[in-house]
Design a protein around this motif. Structure first.
Motif, PDB file in Angstrom:
ATOM      1  N   ALA A 163      -4.456  14.321   2.567  1.00  0.00           N
ATOM      2  CA  ALA A 163      -3.068  14.601   2.948  1.00  0.00           C
ATOM      3  C   ALA A 163      -2.137  13.436   2.660  1.00  0.00           C
ATOM      4  O   ALA A 163      -0.918  13.576   2.801  1.00  0.00           O
ATOM      5  CB  ALA A 163      -2.995  14.973   4.432  1.00  0.00           C
ATOM      6  N   GLY A 164      -2.701  12.298   2.309  1.00  0.00           N
ATOM      7  CA  GLY A 164      -1.861  11.138   2.051  1.00  0.00           C
ATOM      8  C   GLY A 164      -1.347  10.471   3.301  1.00  0.00           C
ATOM      9  O   GLY A 164      -0.479   9.620   3.239  1.00  0.00           O
ATOM     10  N   ARG A 165      -1.902  10.832   4.432  1.00  0.00           N
ATOM     11  CA  ARG A 165      -1.481  10.277   5.719  1.00  0.00           C
ATOM     12  C   ARG A 165      -2.504  10.656   6.775  1.00  0.00           C
ATOM     13  O   ARG A 165      -3.318  11.536   6.564  1.00  0.00           O
ATOM     14  CB  ARG A 165      -0.143  10.843   6.134  1.00  0.00           C
ATOM     15  N   LYS A 166      -2.398  10.024   7.926  1.00  0.00           N
ATOM     16  CA  LYS A 166      -3.235  10.413   9.054  1.00  0.00           C
ATOM     17  C   LYS A 166      -2.677  11.705   9.632  1.00  0.00           C
ATOM     18  O   LYS A 166      -1.464  11.926   9.621  1.00  0.00           O
ATOM     19  CB  LYS A 166      -3.242   9.327  10.124  1.00  0.00           C
ATOM     20  N   PRO A 189      -0.163   6.397   0.434  1.00  0.00           N
ATOM     21  CA  PRO A 189       0.165   6.924  -0.885  1.00  0.00           C
ATOM     22  C   PRO A 189      -0.125   8.419  -0.958  1.00  0.00           C
ATOM     23  O   PRO A 189      -1.036   8.903  -0.303  1.00  0.00           O
ATOM     24  CB  PRO A 189      -0.760   6.141  -1.827  1.00  0.00           C
ATOM     25  N   THR A 190       0.646   9.130  -1.733  1.00  0.00           N
ATOM     26  CA  THR A 190       0.530  10.569  -1.830  1.00  0.00           C
ATOM     27  C   THR A 190      -0.879  10.993  -2.205  1.00  0.00           C
ATOM     28  O   THR A 190      -1.496  10.416  -3.093  1.00  0.00           O
ATOM     29  CB  THR A 190       1.519  11.105  -2.886  1.00  0.00           C
ATOM     30  N   ALA A 191      -1.371  12.029  -1.524  1.00  0.00           N
ATOM     31  CA  ALA A 191      -2.714  12.564  -1.799  1.00  0.00           C
ATOM     32  C   ALA A 191      -2.722  13.226  -3.169  1.00  0.00           C
ATOM     33  O   ALA A 191      -1.723  13.744  -3.628  1.00  0.00           O
ATOM     34  CB  ALA A 191      -3.105  13.578  -0.725  1.00  0.00           C
ATOM     35  N   THR A 192      -3.877  13.216  -3.759  1.00  0.00           N
ATOM     36  CA  THR A 192      -4.035  13.888  -5.055  1.00  0.00           C
ATOM     37  C   THR A 192      -4.124  15.383  -4.828  1.00  0.00           C
ATOM     38  O   THR A 192      -4.834  15.825  -3.944  1.00  0.00           O
ATOM     39  CB  THR A 192      -5.354  13.443  -5.723  1.00  0.00           C
TER      40      THR A 192
END
Length: 139
Positions: free
Chosen positions: A62-65, A134-137
């Motif tokens: 998700a690019g974050r918690k 950073p943004t998730a793939t």
């Protein structure tokens, strides 16, 4: 850093996709997706028991918690079309309970109509005060 090993499974693969979609929906100010699969939610609960592994998994997908929040309801599962655009039709695991029993009626209804109606008791949510990673793939 966690020392626990996360064993790959179809449930975790789908949870990763779910987290990716959650980030996309939350970033566009839409409602968090409803977790209607008890099989996938059971895998999520196991992951939650190891906060470092959970955070790493969420950041990867998700690019974050993300937090596991109580958010119950029953009704139309609104995010299915977003999933289908990214990954194709929902696999059977989404209609499977924690004991491995497939709800064949709900699965057949989905395959006939393209809609999912269900019950849920949780959703992902951003953690408070957490900076975005950073943004998730996209997968």
């Amino acid at each position: 850093m966690s020392t626990a090993t996360i064993t790959p499974s179809v449930e975790l693969e789908e949870l990763g996709k779910f987290f990716t979609l959650a980030a996309r929906l939350l970033d566009s100010d839409q409602a968090a997706p409803q977790m209607f699969s008890t099989a996938i939610d059971a895998a999520w609960h196991q992951l939650v028991n190891d906060p470092a592994a959970h955070d790493a998994f969420a950041i990867q997908h998700a690019g974050r918690k993300l937090a596991h929040t109580d958010d119950g309801g029953i009704g139309f599962i609104s995010w299915v079309s977003v999933y289908e655009e990214a990954y194709g039709p929902l696999p059977e695991i989404w209609f499977t309970d924690a004991e491995g029993t497939v709800n064949t009626e709900a699965l057949a209804r989905y395959r006939e109509t393209g809609e999912v109606w269900g019950e849920w008791d949780c959703s992902p949510a951003p953690t408070e005060g957490d900076d975005l990673a950073p943004t998730a793939t996209t997968r």
